[in-house]
Write a protein that holds these residues in place. Structure first.
Motif, PDB file in Angstrom:
ATOM      1  N   PHE A 117       0.832  -1.185  -0.092  1.00 27.77           N
ATOM      2  CA  PHE A 117      -0.097   0.050  -0.023  1.00 27.77           C
ATOM      3  C   PHE A 117       0.983   1.175  -0.003  1.00 27.77           C
ATOM      4  N   VAL A 118       0.738   2.022  -1.133  1.00 30.37           N
ATOM      5  CA  VAL A 118       1.753   3.027  -1.048  1.00 30.37           C
ATOM      6  C   VAL A 118       1.122   4.395  -1.130  1.00 30.37           C
ATOM      7  N   VAL A 119       1.945   5.244  -0.260  1.00 25.33           N
ATOM      8  CA  VAL A 119       1.235   6.315   0.408  1.00 25.33           C
ATOM      9  C   VAL A 119       2.413   7.509  -0.254  1.00 25.33           C
ATOM     10  N   LEU A 120       2.186   8.589  -1.098  1.00 27.85           N
ATOM     11  CA  LEU A 120       2.949   9.419  -1.534  1.00 27.85           C
ATOM     12  C   LEU A 120       2.964  10.579  -0.586  1.00 27.85           C
ATOM     13  N   LEU A 121       3.956  11.059  -0.122  1.00 28.38           N
ATOM     14  CA  LEU A 121       3.870  12.441   0.588  1.00 28.38           C
ATOM     15  C   LEU A 121       4.095  13.583  -0.188  1.00 28.38           C
ATOM     16  N   ASP A 122       3.265  14.402  -0.460  1.00 29.78           N
ATOM     17  CA  ASP A 122       3.122  15.366  -1.610  1.00 29.78           C
ATOM     18  C   ASP A 122       2.512  16.513  -1.151  1.00 29.78           C
ATOM     19  N   GLU A 123       2.758  17.588  -1.127  1.00 27.54           N
ATOM     20  CA  GLU A 123       2.133  18.867  -0.735  1.00 27.54           C
ATOM     21  C   GLU A 123       0.631  19.204  -1.212  1.00 27.54           C
ATOM     22  N   ASN A 124       0.233  18.697  -2.316  1.00 25.74           N
ATOM     23  CA  ASN A 124      -0.965  18.611  -2.668  1.00 25.74           C
ATOM     24  C   ASN A 124      -2.142  17.665  -2.313  1.00 25.74           C
ATOM     25  N   GLY A 125      -1.444  16.728  -1.415  1.00 27.13           N
ATOM     26  CA  GLY A 125      -2.300  15.677  -0.842  1.00 27.13           C
ATOM     27  C   GLY A 125      -3.269  15.985   0.062  1.00 27.13           C
ATOM     28  N   VAL A 126      -4.000  15.056   0.678  1.00 28.85           N
ATOM     29  CA  VAL A 126      -4.753  15.275   1.866  1.00 28.85           C
ATOM     30  C   VAL A 126      -4.163  15.384   3.180  1.00 28.85           C
ATOM     31  N   ASP A 127      -4.565  16.726   3.909  1.00 27.98           N
ATOM     32  CA  ASP A 127      -3.688  16.721   5.144  1.00 27.98           C
ATOM     33  C   ASP A 127      -4.464  16.364   6.078  1.00 27.98           C
ATOM     34  N   HIS A 128      -4.110  15.993   7.458  1.00 28.85           N
ATOM     35  CA  HIS A 128      -4.592  15.497   8.530  1.00 28.85           C
ATOM     36  C   HIS A 128      -4.040  16.078   9.657  1.00 28.85           C
ATOM     37  N   SER A 129      -4.589  16.264  10.839  1.00 30.92           N
ATOM     38  CA  SER A 129      -4.096  16.743  12.145  1.00 30.92           C
ATOM     39  C   SER A 129      -3.601  15.503  12.611  1.00 30.92           C
ATOM     40  N   SER A 130      -2.706  15.584  13.469  1.00 32.24           N
ATOM     41  CA  SER A 130      -2.110  14.366  14.049  1.00 32.24           C
ATOM     42  C   SER A 130      -2.885  13.407  14.557  1.00 32.24           C
ATOM     43  N   THR A 131      -3.843  13.694  15.194  1.00 28.79           N
ATOM     44  CA  THR A 131      -4.874  12.619  15.685  1.00 28.79           C
ATOM     45  C   THR A 131      -5.379  11.873  14.584  1.00 28.79           C
ATOM     46  N   LYS A 132      -5.964  12.559  13.410  1.00 29.88           N
ATOM     47  CA  LYS A 132      -6.504  12.093  12.487  1.00 29.88           C
ATOM     48  C   LYS A 132      -5.699  11.164  11.536  1.00 29.88           C
ATOM     49  N   PHE A 133      -4.395  11.549  11.455  1.00 30.82           N
ATOM     50  CA  PHE A 133      -3.357  10.727  11.059  1.00 30.82           C
ATOM     51  C   PHE A 133      -3.276   9.469  11.771  1.00 30.82           C
ATOM     52  N   ALA A 134      -3.325   9.403  13.144  1.00 33.77           N
ATOM     53  CA  ALA A 134      -3.168   8.323  13.844  1.00 33.77           C
ATOM     54  C   ALA A 134      -4.371   7.582  13.663  1.00 33.77           C
ATOM     55  N   SER A 135      -5.435   7.866  13.450  1.00 32.67           N
ATOM     56  CA  SER A 135      -6.839   7.274  13.322  1.00 32.67           C
ATOM     57  C   SER A 135      -6.388   6.309  11.722  1.00 32.67           C
ATOM     58  N   TRP A 136      -6.111   7.357  10.893  1.00 37.53           N
ATOM     59  CA  TRP A 136      -5.970   6.847   9.594  1.00 37.53           C
ATOM     60  C   TRP A 136      -4.926   5.724   9.550  1.00 37.53           C
ATOM     61  N   LEU A 137      -3.809   5.871  10.329  1.00 37.32           N
ATOM     62  CA  LEU A 137      -2.684   4.647  10.425  1.00 37.32           C
ATOM     63  C   LEU A 137      -3.443   3.527  11.033  1.00 37.32           C
ATOM     64  N   GLN A 138      -4.312   3.670  11.985  1.00 34.49           N
ATOM     65  CA  GLN A 138      -5.058   2.767  12.865  1.00 34.49           C
ATOM     66  C   GLN A 138      -6.003   1.785  11.624  1.00 34.49           C
ATOM     67  N   LYS A 139      -6.479   2.437  10.909  1.00 31.85           N
ATOM     68  CA  LYS A 139      -7.364   1.670   9.974  1.00 31.85           C
ATOM     69  C   LYS A 139      -6.582   1.137   8.987  1.00 31.85           C
ATOM     70  N   ARG A 140      -5.572   1.714   8.421  1.00 35.34           N
ATOM     71  CA  ARG A 140      -4.577   0.854   7.735  1.00 35.34           C
ATOM     72  C   ARG A 140      -3.987  -0.422   8.242  1.00 35.34           C
ATOM     73  N   MET A 141      -3.432  -0.379   9.665  1.00 34.57           N
ATOM     74  CA  MET A 141      -3.126  -1.599  10.174  1.00 34.57           C
ATOM     75  C   MET A 141      -4.326  -2.678  10.559  1.00 34.57           C
ATOM     76  N   ASN A 142      -5.486  -2.257  10.668  1.00 38.72           N
ATOM     77  CA  ASN A 142      -6.499  -3.003  10.807  1.00 38.72           C
ATOM     78  C   ASN A 142      -7.003  -3.629   9.486  1.00 38.72           C
ATOM     79  N   SER A 143      -6.635  -3.186   8.457  1.00 38.27           N
ATOM     80  CA  SER A 143      -7.022  -3.927   7.203  1.00 38.27           C
ATOM     81  C   SER A 143      -6.213  -4.983   6.677  1.00 38.27           C
ATOM     82  N   GLY A 144      -5.240  -5.457   7.429  1.00 39.19           N
ATOM     83  CA  GLY A 144      -4.443  -6.293   7.097  1.00 39.19           C
ATOM     84  C   GLY A 144      -3.411  -6.074   5.877  1.00 39.19           C
ATOM     85  N   ILE A 145      -3.036  -4.847   5.571  1.00 36.28           N
ATOM     86  CA  ILE A 145      -1.728  -4.662   4.924  1.00 36.28           C
ATOM     87  C   ILE A 145      -0.734  -5.067   5.531  1.00 36.28           C
ATOM     88  N   LYS A 146       0.122  -5.722   4.691  1.00 32.09           N
ATOM     89  CA  LYS A 146       1.325  -6.310   5.183  1.00 32.09           C
ATOM     90  C   LYS A 146       2.536  -5.307   5.136  1.00 32.09           C
TER      91      LYS A 146
END
Length: 157
Positions: free
Chosen positions: A69-98
């Protein structure tokens, strides 16, 4: 899950490198975290920007598997607060991505094939930072996300 950070070019500043290494060490308590450095292109000063992005893009894509699962870090991407990023990360971990791969491109960004391969584009800020500085900012934010998920006293609202 393994989290990988793919970078173009080595970090030139020893102080930045020391701070990045500190956060890498901290992250090792939460997740397998690896950094892959793609060497700077030779004779890049004589290259047109698009040619440099294409060549860097080929090297970036060679470090990514079809199942990643590839995430590009780019100034034109979606931005999150730190807590929203943590939630986003948790969802990726829960999804079974290796393997979750974050990519920081060179000074001119990514080639079209790299953008096409990315599953998601995230921004750390609408401001532009050097690709050297963003390495530290991202590594710190990744650590902060894990500290939020583990309820550690690192992050304060």
């Amino acid at each position: 899950m393994t989290i990988s950070l793919v970078l173009v070019g080595k970090t030139d500043n020893k102080h930045l490198e020391a701070l990045i290494n500190d956060y890498k060490k901290r992250l090792s308590f939460f997740v397998k975290f690896e950094v892959t450095i793609i060497p700077d292109l030779k004779k890049r000063k004589n290259m047109e920007t698009e040619v440099q992005k294409e060549k860097e893009g080929e090297l970036i894509l060679s470090k990514i598997s079809n199942s990643d699962f590839v995430v590009l870090l780019d100034e034109n991407g979606v931005d999150h607060s730190s807590t929203k990023f943590a939630s986003w990360l948790q969802k990726r971990m829960n999804s079974g991505i290796k393997k979750l791969v974050f990519v920081i491109g060179g000074p001119y960004g990514f080639s079209k094939p790299v953008y096409d391969r990315g599953n998601q584009i995230l921004s750390l800020s609408k401001m532009t930072f050097s690709h050297q500085m963003i390495r530290l900012f991202f590594t710190e934010q990744l650590y902060r996300a894990f500290s939020i998920l583990k309820n550690l006293p690192y992050h304060h609202e």
